[in-house]
Scaffold this motif. Structure first.
Motif, PDB file in Angstrom:
ATOM      1  N   ALA A   1      -5.869  -8.880  13.797  1.00  0.00           N
ATOM      2  CA  ALA A   1      -6.775  -8.221  14.936  1.00  0.00           C
ATOM      3  C   ALA A   1      -7.164  -6.922  14.844  1.00  0.00           C
ATOM      4  O   ALA A   1      -8.087  -6.598  15.370  1.00  0.00           O
ATOM      5  CB  ALA A   1      -5.715  -8.543  16.272  1.00  0.00           C
ATOM      6  N   MET A   2      -6.428  -5.936  14.244  1.00  0.00           N
ATOM      7  CA  MET A   2      -7.012  -4.616  14.156  1.00  0.00           C
ATOM      8  C   MET A   2      -7.942  -4.636  13.139  1.00  0.00           C
ATOM      9  O   MET A   2      -8.652  -3.440  13.075  1.00  0.00           O
ATOM     10  CB  MET A   2      -5.781  -3.666  13.876  1.00  0.00           C
ATOM     11  N   GLY A   3      -8.028  -5.516  12.210  1.00  0.00           N
ATOM     12  CA  GLY A   3      -8.754  -5.342  10.962  1.00  0.00           C
ATOM     13  C   GLY A   3      -8.383  -4.296   9.842  1.00  0.00           C
ATOM     14  O   GLY A   3      -9.097  -3.998   9.172  1.00  0.00           O
ATOM     15  N   VAL A   4      -7.326  -4.118  10.082  1.00  0.00           N
ATOM     16  CA  VAL A   4      -6.505  -3.001   8.877  1.00  0.00           C
ATOM     17  C   VAL A   4      -5.109  -3.177   8.973  1.00  0.00           C
ATOM     18  O   VAL A   4      -4.440  -3.610  10.114  1.00  0.00           O
ATOM     19  CB  VAL A   4      -6.868  -1.438   9.390  1.00  0.00           C
ATOM     20  N   ASP A   5      -4.654  -2.956   7.921  1.00  0.00           N
ATOM     21  CA  ASP A   5      -2.832  -3.027   7.801  1.00  0.00           C
ATOM     22  C   ASP A   5      -2.347  -2.284   8.786  1.00  0.00           C
ATOM     23  O   ASP A   5      -2.704  -0.960   8.925  1.00  0.00           O
ATOM     24  CB  ASP A   5      -2.728  -2.785   6.332  1.00  0.00           C
ATOM     25  N   VAL A   6      -1.369  -2.636   9.483  1.00  0.00           N
ATOM     26  CA  VAL A   6      -0.744  -2.002  10.468  1.00  0.00           C
ATOM     27  C   VAL A   6      -0.069  -0.491   9.932  1.00  0.00           C
ATOM     28  O   VAL A   6      -0.167   0.397  10.768  1.00  0.00           O
ATOM     29  CB  VAL A   6       0.455  -2.779  11.283  1.00  0.00           C
ATOM     30  N   LEU A   7       0.563  -0.666   8.786  1.00  0.00           N
ATOM     31  CA  LEU A   7       1.317   0.567   8.213  1.00  0.00           C
ATOM     32  C   LEU A   7       0.369   1.568   8.002  1.00  0.00           C
ATOM     33  O   LEU A   7       0.471   2.630   7.842  1.00  0.00           O
ATOM     34  CB  LEU A   7       2.400   0.028   7.211  1.00  0.00           C
ATOM     35  N   ASN A   8      -0.937   1.170   7.252  1.00  0.00           N
ATOM     36  CA  ASN A   8      -1.941   1.939   6.758  1.00  0.00           C
ATOM     37  C   ASN A   8      -2.456   2.737   8.091  1.00  0.00           C
ATOM     38  O   ASN A   8      -3.033   3.707   7.850  1.00  0.00           O
ATOM     39  CB  ASN A   8      -3.022   1.145   6.089  1.00  0.00           C
ATOM     40  N   ARG A   9      -2.384   1.906   9.347  1.00  0.00           N
ATOM     41  CA  ARG A   9      -3.154   2.689  10.512  1.00  0.00           C
ATOM     42  C   ARG A   9      -1.891   3.432  11.063  1.00  0.00           C
ATOM     43  O   ARG A   9      -2.213   4.739  11.248  1.00  0.00           O
ATOM     44  CB  ARG A   9      -3.342   1.445  11.314  1.00  0.00           C
ATOM     45  N   ILE A  10      -0.663   3.040  11.302  1.00  0.00           N
ATOM     46  CA  ILE A  10       0.330   3.971  11.935  1.00  0.00           C
ATOM     47  C   ILE A  10       1.063   4.568  11.261  1.00  0.00           C
ATOM     48  O   ILE A  10       1.803   5.626  11.585  1.00  0.00           O
ATOM     49  CB  ILE A  10       1.234   2.953  12.954  1.00  0.00           C
ATOM     50  N   GLY A  11       1.157   4.280  10.151  1.00  0.00           N
ATOM     51  CA  GLY A  11       2.107   5.113   8.827  1.00  0.00           C
ATOM     52  C   GLY A  11       3.580   4.281   8.786  1.00  0.00           C
ATOM     53  O   GLY A  11       3.843   3.668   9.586  1.00  0.00           O
ATOM     54  N   TYR A  12       3.964   4.902   7.526  1.00  0.00           N
ATOM     55  CA  TYR A  12       5.227   4.073   7.238  1.00  0.00           C
ATOM     56  C   TYR A  12       6.489   4.680   8.062  1.00  0.00           C
ATOM     57  O   TYR A  12       7.253   3.807   8.607  1.00  0.00           O
ATOM     58  CB  TYR A  12       5.477   4.446   5.923  1.00  0.00           C
ATOM     59  N   LYS A  13       6.514   5.957   8.272  1.00  0.00           N
ATOM     60  CA  LYS A  13       7.550   6.730   9.033  1.00  0.00           C
ATOM     61  C   LYS A  13       7.379   6.076  10.430  1.00  0.00           C
ATOM     62  O   LYS A  13       8.595   5.743  11.046  1.00  0.00           O
ATOM     63  CB  LYS A  13       7.318   8.051   9.138  1.00  0.00           C
ATOM     64  N   ASN A  14       6.120   6.021  11.073  1.00  0.00           N
ATOM     65  CA  ASN A  14       6.173   5.727  12.556  1.00  0.00           C
ATOM     66  C   ASN A  14       6.635   4.105  12.674  1.00  0.00           C
ATOM     67  O   ASN A  14       7.366   3.496  13.519  1.00  0.00           O
ATOM     68  CB  ASN A  14       4.787   5.918  12.904  1.00  0.00           C
ATOM     69  N   GLY A  15       6.167   3.469  11.631  1.00  0.00           N
ATOM     70  CA  GLY A  15       6.574   2.055  11.607  1.00  0.00           C
ATOM     71  C   GLY A  15       8.036   1.946  11.644  1.00  0.00           C
ATOM     72  O   GLY A  15       8.679   0.874  12.353  1.00  0.00           O
ATOM     73  N   ILE A  16       8.969   2.659  10.880  1.00  0.00           N
ATOM     74  CA  ILE A  16      10.437   2.400  10.968  1.00  0.00           C
ATOM     75  C   ILE A  16      10.872   2.864  12.193  1.00  0.00           C
ATOM     76  O   ILE A  16      11.887   2.241  12.793  1.00  0.00           O
ATOM     77  CB  ILE A  16      11.045   3.351   9.699  1.00  0.00           C
ATOM     78  N   CYS A  17      10.337   3.942  12.803  1.00  0.00           N
ATOM     79  CA  CYS A  17      10.871   4.371  14.170  1.00  0.00           C
ATOM     80  C   CYS A  17      10.627   3.153  15.204  1.00  0.00           C
ATOM     81  O   CYS A  17      11.661   3.150  15.957  1.00  0.00           O
ATOM     82  CB  CYS A  17      10.137   5.722  14.655  1.00  0.00           C
ATOM     83  N   ILE A  18       9.338   2.753  15.390  1.00  0.00           N
ATOM     84  CA  ILE A  18       9.214   1.564  16.071  1.00  0.00           C
ATOM     85  C   ILE A  18      10.205   0.318  16.067  1.00  0.00           C
ATOM     86  O   ILE A  18      10.774   0.023  16.903  1.00  0.00           O
ATOM     87  CB  ILE A  18       7.813   1.173  16.058  1.00  0.00           C
ATOM     88  N   GLY A  19      10.421   0.058  14.696  1.00  0.00           N
ATOM     89  CA  GLY A  19      11.329  -0.970  14.310  1.00  0.00           C
ATOM     90  C   GLY A  19      12.836  -0.646  14.904  1.00  0.00           C
ATOM     91  O   GLY A  19      13.649  -1.465  15.342  1.00  0.00           O
TER      92      GLY A  19
END
Length: 486
Positions: free
Chosen positions: A69-87
């Motif tokens: 939906a975003m047209g780009v990989d989620v982690l490439n957009r929000i970042g690895y560290k931010n992805g772990i924090c959200i999880g």
């Protein structure tokens, strides 16, 4: 970036691995407790595993849908560290749900809590497993992931003991009756810990972004032979690896989730006739076995000489075994009954040394040992059989990093997509456990472990197939392993 800085970042990252292990191993205590409390069949008790592990699949599907939906990989957009924090924050929500679930005595609400915890873990794993491999020397990526797995299994060793104490009290009390309401306390503490780690990680120096195309070029001896597919599914090593993860997690989880039922069998039927309150040390040893194997396998990640690495491979597994014995002694359990487990650890060390750091070779050797362990367990009885089944944990210990590394090597910008597809296949932990539970209801739990033999047979095949596939793409695993040894 200095070596010291990279190791400090890695140290922060692997704290999340501890929690994955704590929750996953604690399920081994919850399953027999729920089975008795809610009067479930063996197959129905496996709903605990299904709820937790299928959440990884749902989480990965959500990840793929959002990326599209975003047209780009989620982690490439929000970042690895931010992805772990959200999880971590999503998992905290699931852990807190255990409070009302325990008060209401609701099995379905508890399953919902486990599902949400697993949902958060899926995003954490997509980011953290990939980051552990790629944030350093590609040659030692699988060893770094093995080290992270060793921290994970510190959680798996402690988790069953703490949850057992929370439910039954200490061994000294002699209580064998389960209290469902007692489950809420450790999970409330766990939820708070998720939030604190998320805050700590957010303000750490762990990187958010990695140049994946540059990384894949350094892995190949001949970069012109690399595949540059638009989809991760264009890479054969990943497609075969997806089934590999499904069956690996399946055999690892189904073995321990069905072991309590075998331990509770009367002696005349091959089991040990144990009360549910007394199975925690056996569950803990199974998960400690993964820690033992991973501590030994992680020796290759250290920047030391070849001789020192071999010494660490010999010493660290027994240090990990000592941690298990100490933790059980402190919690009041008789650890002396497990002293004769040492020779099995020696066998695992020999297989590790023979692999010489090659993840495919290690996967093959450990799969063959896993087949042997399951067969010995099926065709013997009593403590010999139990030790054989528990040793499956030793031979599963380094499979995750081996399969994960083989599957995402050479994927370039498709690495994150490939990682999410691999995490999706963690659902094997629930589905294979249920399949073995259903078989146990028909043929008896003792012979239901044939399911594990079949899983290990495929993993041996994947070790050979992945080596050939990567070689065709100009990637020599022996060369990478040799580079990691210098």
């Amino acid at each position: 970036m200095s070596q010291k800085t990279r190791w400090s970042q890695f140290g922060v990252l692997i704290t999340v691995f501890f929690f994955w292990g704590f929750v996953a191993a604690s399920n081994g205590i919850l399953i027999p407790v729920f089975k008795k409390a809610f009067d479930l069949t063996q197959a129905q008790s496996m709903y605990v595993a299904i709820a937790f592990y299928v959440a990884y699949t749902v989480g990965s599907l959500i990840y793929a849908a959002v990326s599209r939906a975003m047209g780009v990989d989620v982690l490439n957009r929000i970042g690895y560290k931010n992805g772990i924090c959200i999880g971590l924050l999503i998992s905290a929500l699931g852990a807190v749900l255990f409070y009302p679930a325990a008060n209401l005595g609701s099995f379905n609400l508890m399953l919902s809590g486990l599902f949400i915890v697993g949902l958060g873990f899926s995003l954490q794993q997509i980011a953290a497993n990939t980051l552990a491999i790629i944030m350093g020397d590609p040659a030692t990526g699988s060893q770094r992931l093995t080290m992270a797995g060793g921290v994970n299994n510190l959680g798996t060793t402690i988790g069953p003991l703490l949850v057992s104490i929370a439910i039954f009290g200490s061994v000294a009390t002699g209580n064998t009756e389960a209290s469902i309401e007692s489950v809420k306390t450790p999970y409330l503490v766990l939820g708070a810990a998720f939030v604190l780690v998320a805050l700590f990680l957010k303000f750490s120096s762990v990187p958010n972004h990695i140049d994946l195309e540059k990384l894949s070029a350094t892995e190949a001896q001949d970069s012109s032979r690399l595949i540059h597919g638009k989809s991760a599914l264009a890479y054969p090593q990943l497609v075969l690896g997806m089934l590999g993860i499904f069956l690996y997690v399946g055999v690892e989880v189904s073995t321990i989730d069905n072991l309590p039922a075998y331990l509770e069998l009367p002696v005349e039927k091959g089991g040990l006739g144990l009360e549910t309150a007394l199975i925690a040390p056996f569950v803990s040893l199974y998960w400690a076995s993964l820690m033992i194997g991973r501590w030994g396998g992680a020796a290759g990640a250290f920047d030391v000489g070849a001789g020192t690495k071999k010494l660490l491979m010999l010493v660290l597994p027994f240090v990990a075994f000592g941690v298990y014995l100490a933790v059980n002694a402190i919690s009041g359990h008789d650890a002396s009954q497990f002293f004769h487990y040492a020779p099995v650890i020696v066998l695992m060390i020999l297989a590790t040394l023979a692999s010489r750091g090659n993840p495919a070779r290690m996967l093959l050797y450990f799969a063959l040992c896993g087949i042997a362990a399951q067969l010995v367990g099926m065709f013997t009885t009593g403590m010999t059989s139990v030790i054989a089944f528990i040793s499956v944990g030793l031979f599963c210990s380094t499979m995750w990093p081996c399969i994960f590394t083989l599957a995402i090597t050479g994927l370039g910008n498709a690495t994150n997509q490939g990682s999410s597809l691999l995490i999706m296949m963690i659902m094997g932990g629930g589905l294979v456990s249920w399949a073995q539970g259903a078989l146990a209801d028909k043929v008896g739990v003792h012979y239901s472990f044939i399911v594990g033999v079949l899983c290990f047979a495929y993993l041996a095949f994947y070790a050979i197939a992945a080596t050939r596939t990567l070689r065709r793409q100009g990637i020599d695993l022996d060369r990478l392993a040799a580079q990691g040894g210098h």
